[in-house]
Design a protein around this motif. Structure first.
Motif, PDB file in Angstrom:
ATOM      1  N   GLY A  42       0.722  -1.321   0.254  1.00  0.00           N
ATOM      2  CA  GLY A  42      -0.074   0.073   0.184  1.00  0.00           C
ATOM      3  C   GLY A  42       0.749   1.190   0.028  1.00  0.00           C
ATOM      4  N   LYS A  43       1.832   1.270  -0.707  1.00  0.00           N
ATOM      5  CA  LYS A  43       2.804   2.301  -0.791  1.00  0.00           C
ATOM      6  C   LYS A  43       2.983   2.593  -2.389  1.00  0.00           C
ATOM      7  N   ALA A  44       3.606   3.898  -2.401  1.00  0.00           N
ATOM      8  CA  ALA A  44       4.001   4.386  -3.882  1.00  0.00           C
ATOM      9  C   ALA A  44       5.447   4.080  -4.036  1.00  0.00           C
ATOM     10  N   ALA A  45       5.558   3.670  -5.357  1.00  0.00           N
ATOM     11  CA  ALA A  45       7.273   3.398  -5.800  1.00  0.00           C
ATOM     12  C   ALA A  45       7.346   4.367  -6.872  1.00  0.00           C
ATOM     13  N   ASP A  46       8.505   4.811  -6.855  1.00  0.00           N
ATOM     14  CA  ASP A  46       9.041   5.774  -8.134  1.00  0.00           C
ATOM     15  C   ASP A  46       9.060   4.980  -9.076  1.00  0.00           C
ATOM     16  N   GLU A  47       9.110   5.768 -10.413  1.00  0.00           N
ATOM     17  CA  GLU A  47       9.489   5.191 -11.701  1.00  0.00           C
ATOM     18  C   GLU A  47      10.906   5.042 -11.730  1.00  0.00           C
ATOM     19  N   THR A  48      11.566   4.145 -12.006  1.00  0.00           N
ATOM     20  CA  THR A  48      13.229   4.042 -12.012  1.00  0.00           C
ATOM     21  C   THR A  48      13.398   3.671 -13.435  1.00  0.00           C
ATOM     22  N   GLU A  49      14.488   4.195 -14.013  1.00  0.00           N
ATOM     23  CA  GLU A  49      14.862   3.862 -15.156  1.00  0.00           C
ATOM     24  C   GLU A  49      15.768   2.686 -15.293  1.00  0.00           C
ATOM     25  N   PRO A  50      15.864   1.679 -15.916  1.00  0.00           N
ATOM     26  CA  PRO A  50      16.470   0.716 -16.025  1.00  0.00           C
ATOM     27  C   PRO A  50      17.950   1.120 -16.348  1.00  0.00           C
ATOM     28  N   LEU A  51      18.894   0.397 -15.880  1.00  0.00           N
ATOM     29  CA  LEU A  51      20.324   0.839 -15.956  1.00  0.00           C
ATOM     30  C   LEU A  51      21.230  -0.285 -16.584  1.00  0.00           C
ATOM     31  N   THR A  52      22.345  -0.078 -17.313  1.00  0.00           N
ATOM     32  CA  THR A  52      23.144  -1.051 -17.679  1.00  0.00           C
ATOM     33  C   THR A  52      24.504  -0.636 -17.634  1.00  0.00           C
ATOM     34  N   ALA A  53      25.387  -1.793 -17.477  1.00  0.00           N
ATOM     35  CA  ALA A  53      27.066  -1.410 -17.132  1.00  0.00           C
ATOM     36  C   ALA A  53      27.745  -1.009 -18.594  1.00  0.00           C
ATOM     37  N   VAL A  54      28.489  -0.165 -18.489  1.00  0.00           N
ATOM     38  CA  VAL A  54      29.386  -0.005 -19.893  1.00  0.00           C
ATOM     39  C   VAL A  54      30.744   0.143 -19.099  1.00  0.00           C
ATOM     40  N   LEU A  55      31.822  -0.151 -20.090  1.00  0.00           N
ATOM     41  CA  LEU A  55      33.061  -0.086 -19.771  1.00  0.00           C
ATOM     42  C   LEU A  55      33.689   1.145 -20.390  1.00  0.00           C
ATOM     43  N   LEU A  56      34.309   1.983 -19.311  1.00  0.00           N
ATOM     44  CA  LEU A  56      34.608   3.355 -19.860  1.00  0.00           C
ATOM     45  C   LEU A  56      36.269   3.101 -20.364  1.00  0.00           C
ATOM     46  N   CYS A  57      36.549   2.071 -21.260  1.00  0.00           N
ATOM     47  CA  CYS A  57      37.849   2.008 -21.758  1.00  0.00           C
ATOM     48  C   CYS A  57      37.852   1.063 -23.054  1.00  0.00           C
ATOM     49  N   ASN A  58      38.495   1.725 -23.809  1.00  0.00           N
ATOM     50  CA  ASN A  58      38.591   1.099 -25.060  1.00  0.00           C
ATOM     51  C   ASN A  58      40.030   0.874 -25.625  1.00  0.00           C
ATOM     52  N   GLY A  59      40.880   0.547 -24.530  1.00  0.00           N
ATOM     53  CA  GLY A  59      42.425   0.312 -24.893  1.00  0.00           C
ATOM     54  C   GLY A  59      42.704  -1.234 -25.302  1.00  0.00           C
ATOM     55  N   THR A  60      42.358  -1.553 -26.548  1.00  0.00           N
ATOM     56  CA  THR A  60      42.736  -3.020 -27.073  1.00  0.00           C
ATOM     57  C   THR A  60      44.161  -2.629 -27.334  1.00  0.00           C
ATOM     58  N   PRO A  61      44.744  -3.950 -27.608  1.00  0.00           N
ATOM     59  CA  PRO A  61      46.160  -3.952 -27.826  1.00  0.00           C
ATOM     60  C   PRO A  61      46.618  -3.135 -28.992  1.00  0.00           C
TER      61      PRO A  61
END
Lengths: 287, 450
Positions: A92-111
């Motif tokens: 009997g309470k209210a829930a906020d709308e939450t946006e789904p998140l996803t993880a990203v890697l902040l590096c593109n240091g390939t060999p």
């Protein structure tokens, strides 16, 4: 012989009966009144026990939800809005709308972009390597590639790509619990807003060195040239500590910054191919 | 009746006996030619990073202050050459991290006038204790054994504590290294004067010099010289690693045990290295700041291993060049000793105040053995000189059980590496323990802030 069996059966039955009576009264005496709603709420939760909500497990979170007056700051990243609304209805309470998140890697240091200058032969752990020195390449901010995040992910959403030596995050499996974010000693993983069709645009670099030093260490480093900043019409891009960052909330996925980026450090994923008249071609690394 | 205890000449618990390989113990110290340019890191000590006081284009003389101490636990940095400051830029230093360094293009070798460059030995100590401490601070003296803790901090004993014994560390228990050994043989008298200066600064009557018995010539030489110095005694110690660790050496020489989490001063002792004593002598008697040090360059494949007097900031490549050039089979270059030293990123890193040696390992020597599961032999427990249980601490760190690791005194670990060395299963216990130690230290710091 048969008398032994009979005596055993009778004595054990008596013992059991006496114990049952004692246990009955003990259970009455020490009965703990628990809110029955906790069980219901727990049943509604995904039972991932990932700790993404900040509690030790789903049971603890259920207890907190039942005890809470409002749902501010309480969110199950795995279940998302759907589950939270269901629980809110139950309590009997209210829930906020939450946006789904996803993880990203902040590096593109390939060999290819970031040549290896030394060879590390210690324990396969990013944390230990990070404690020892700047790592196998000259970039002191980039991914070490020993897979602490892989070990931390309970959903099997991360694996190391053998060709790029970088972790790849599977959007369909990632629940944004944040375990990988905590496991990374270099803070390279960010939880970003999940867009339609898993589209993503972000600056895949965390190098805070000045441009000249950063580019020497890695050809795909952000050099803070602020070209992206000028081209962005929505004010989504900020530059701090020699590093550009795109605010996922303001970004409208127009892809202008991707085309503009001089070091190709802004990556785009899951977009349809660009129209041929646009000359600059996008690079797609790790998927 | 007086009970006489048998005085043991090594620490009682733990320790290992790695092969010594002191290849350079008979090679006299040679000055390394001044390189064309030097890179002087502004953080060569424990504590706050020094602040540069020169700018690009400035002309500096040898011995001139180029970066000044930033706080009490910090140290001055002086130019080791004369020339023009070409830039202040980041480099990857011997510690493996990026930091700022002052680049100087060498022009001649013009020294600051106040430095006494004559070879005369001055034995009369004229400065008062406070002036000595001030001089050490000015001259940027840090512990030259490898830890590089600013020496003036150790000399400024808090008012509620009292030092009654100075311990001078001439142990050099690390294999391969001979820089302190050669220094004791060649600059014995200066070292003893340096010790006398330290005794005056701390107002103590007694100094004990500990030297391992694998350096009998140094023991004899200093014993002979010490007859003229009241209060200084020379002790020959049984060879055992890590005898040169501060707490182990105090236990060996005085029988006192530094309690967990305490400092040597809590048992009324202060420990300095012989090379530091020499640097103190030069600073106080000759007015010469810490701008050069003895570095052992060694390795089994190296054509001409030797001991070199190196200007701080000279690239390691110039040292290896002087010792005959980089052998083709080199697998790892370690700064410091093989037990506690750190592998270098490349040969371009500059020599710093804490660099006691450069050891070149062949590729075959430098690979790690394959690790297998712990076989529960407890060799690491026997080897640990700090009475810890390395296998347990390693497991706790691996499992991220840091609170328990704190209870098990992970912060007492001196990172000597005896556990990893002795492990028959090839387990890298120290790698894990270091992680646990740094995490627990961080936890304690955060708790103290709250």
């Amino acid at each position: 012989m048969s008398s032994t069996i009979i005596v055993t059966i009778i004595s054990l039955s008596l013992l059991a009966a006496v114990s049952a009576v004692i246990l009955y009264f003990v259970a009455q005496k020490f009965h703990v009144n628990e809110d029955p709603r906790i069980d219901d709420v727990q049943a509604a939760l995904p039972a991932a026990n990932c700790g993404g909500c900040g509690f030790a497990g789903c049971r603890n979170f259920a207890e907190a939800l039942v005890a809470a007056e409002t749902f501010d700051g309480l969110n199950c990243p795995v279940g998302g809005s759907e589950v939270m609304k269901l629980i809110a209805g139950m309590l009997g309470k209210a829930a906020d709308e939450t946006e789904p998140l996803t993880a990203v890697l902040l590096c593109n240091g390939t060999p290819e972009f970031r040549p290896r200058t030394t060879r590390y032969d210690g324990v396969e752990s990013c944390r230990i390597q990070h404690n020892l020195y700047i790592g196998e390449t000259n970039c002191s901010y980039g991914c070490l590639g020993n897979g602490d995040c892989v070990k931390a992910c309970k959903f099997g959403a991360i694996k190391i790509d053998n060709s790029t030596k970088l972790p790849v995050i599977d959007d369909s499996k990632c629940v944004a619990c944040g375990a990988c974010v905590k496991s990374c000693p270099r803070n390279l993983i960010e939880l970003r807003k999940k867009e339609k069709k898993d589209r993503k645009i972000y600056v895949a670099c965390s190098n805070c060195d000045k441009g000249a030093i950063a580019i020497k260490a890695c050809k795909a480093a952000c050099i803070a040239c602020s070209k992206c900043l000028k081209v962005c019409e929505f004010g989504a891009i900020t530059i701090e500590k020699n590093l550009a960052h795109i605010d996922a909330k303001k970004c409208k996925l127009c892809r202008k910054c991707v085309a503009e980026c001089s070091t190709k450090s802004i990556l785009e994923f899951n977009f349809p191919p660009r129209k041929p008249k646009v000359e600059t071609e996008s690079i797609t690394i790790n998927g | 009746m007086m009970i006489r205890y048998k005085t043991s000449n090594t620490f009682p618990k733990g320790g290992i006996h790695p092969p010594e390989y002191k290849l350079t113990q008979n090679v006299p110290i040679k000055p390394l030619p001044i390189p064309k340019s030097v890179m002087i890191p502004i953080s060569q000590h424990i504590g706050a990073v020094a602040a540069p006081v020169v700018a690009k284009g400035d002309y500096v003389k040898t011995g001139q202050l180029i970066a000044s101490a930033n706080g009490f636990v910090s140290s001055n940095i002086h130019s080791s050459v004369s020339g023009i400051v070409s830039k202040i830029d980041t480099i990857i230093d011997a510690s493996g991290y990026r930091q700022n360094a002052i680049f100087i293009d060498v022009q001649g070798d013009e020294w600051v006038d106040s430095i006494d460059r004559s070879a005369d030995v001055i034995s009369k100590i004229e400065l008062a204790p406070e002036q000595i401490i001030e001089k050490c601070k000015e001259s940027g003296i840090v512990g030259l054994g490898g830890a590089t803790f600013p020496s003036h901090v150790k000399l400024a004993v808090p008012k509620d504590k009292k030092c009654n014994t100075i311990i001078i560390n001439g142990v050099e228990c690390e294999p391969y290294l001979t820089s302190d050994h050669r220094l004791m043989l060649e600059k014995g008298e200066e070292i003893l004067i340096g010790i006398a200066i330290l005794m005056k600064a701390l107002d103590v009557e007694k100094a004990m010099v500990g030297i391992e018995s694998n350096k009998p010539d140094a023991v004899e030489h200093l014993k002979e010289l010490a007859k003229r110095f009241p209060g200084i005694s020379i002790h020959s110690l049984t060879v055992k690693y890590p005898q040169g660790a501060e707490k182990q050496l105090i236990k060996t020489l005085t029988g006192r045990e530094v309690p967990s989490g305490k400092l040597p001063i809590d048992v009324n002792a202060v420990v300095h290295n012989v090379a530091t004593a020499y640097a103190v002598y030069e600073a106080v008697q000759k007015n010469k700041p810490l701008i050069e040090r003895v570095v052992t360059v060694t390795g089994k494949s190296l054509p001409a291993p030797g001991n070199y007097l190196v200007r701080i900031g000279s690239p390691v490549s110039s040292l290896i060049e002087a010792a005959g050039g980089l052998p083709d089979d080199t697998g790892k270059i370690v700064s410091g000793g093989p037990m506690m030293g750190k592998a270098l990123q490349n040969t371009g890193v500059p020599a710093s105040k804490g660099m006691s040696g450069i050891v070149l390992f062949r590729a075959s020597e430098s690979t790690r053995v394959e690790k297998i599961a712990c076989i529960r032999c407890a060799k690491c427990v026997t080897a640990c000189p700090m009475n810890l249980e390395p296998h347990l601490l390693a497991t706790l760190s691996m499992k991220a059980m840091f609170e328990r690791a704190e209870d098990e005194k992970v912060t007492d670990c001196i990172e000597c590496g005896s556990c990893s060395y002795t492990c028959p299963a090839g387990r890298p216990s120290l790698d894990y323990i270091r992680l646990g130690k740094s995490t627990v230290m961080k936890m304690i710091r955060e708790r103290n802030i709250k």
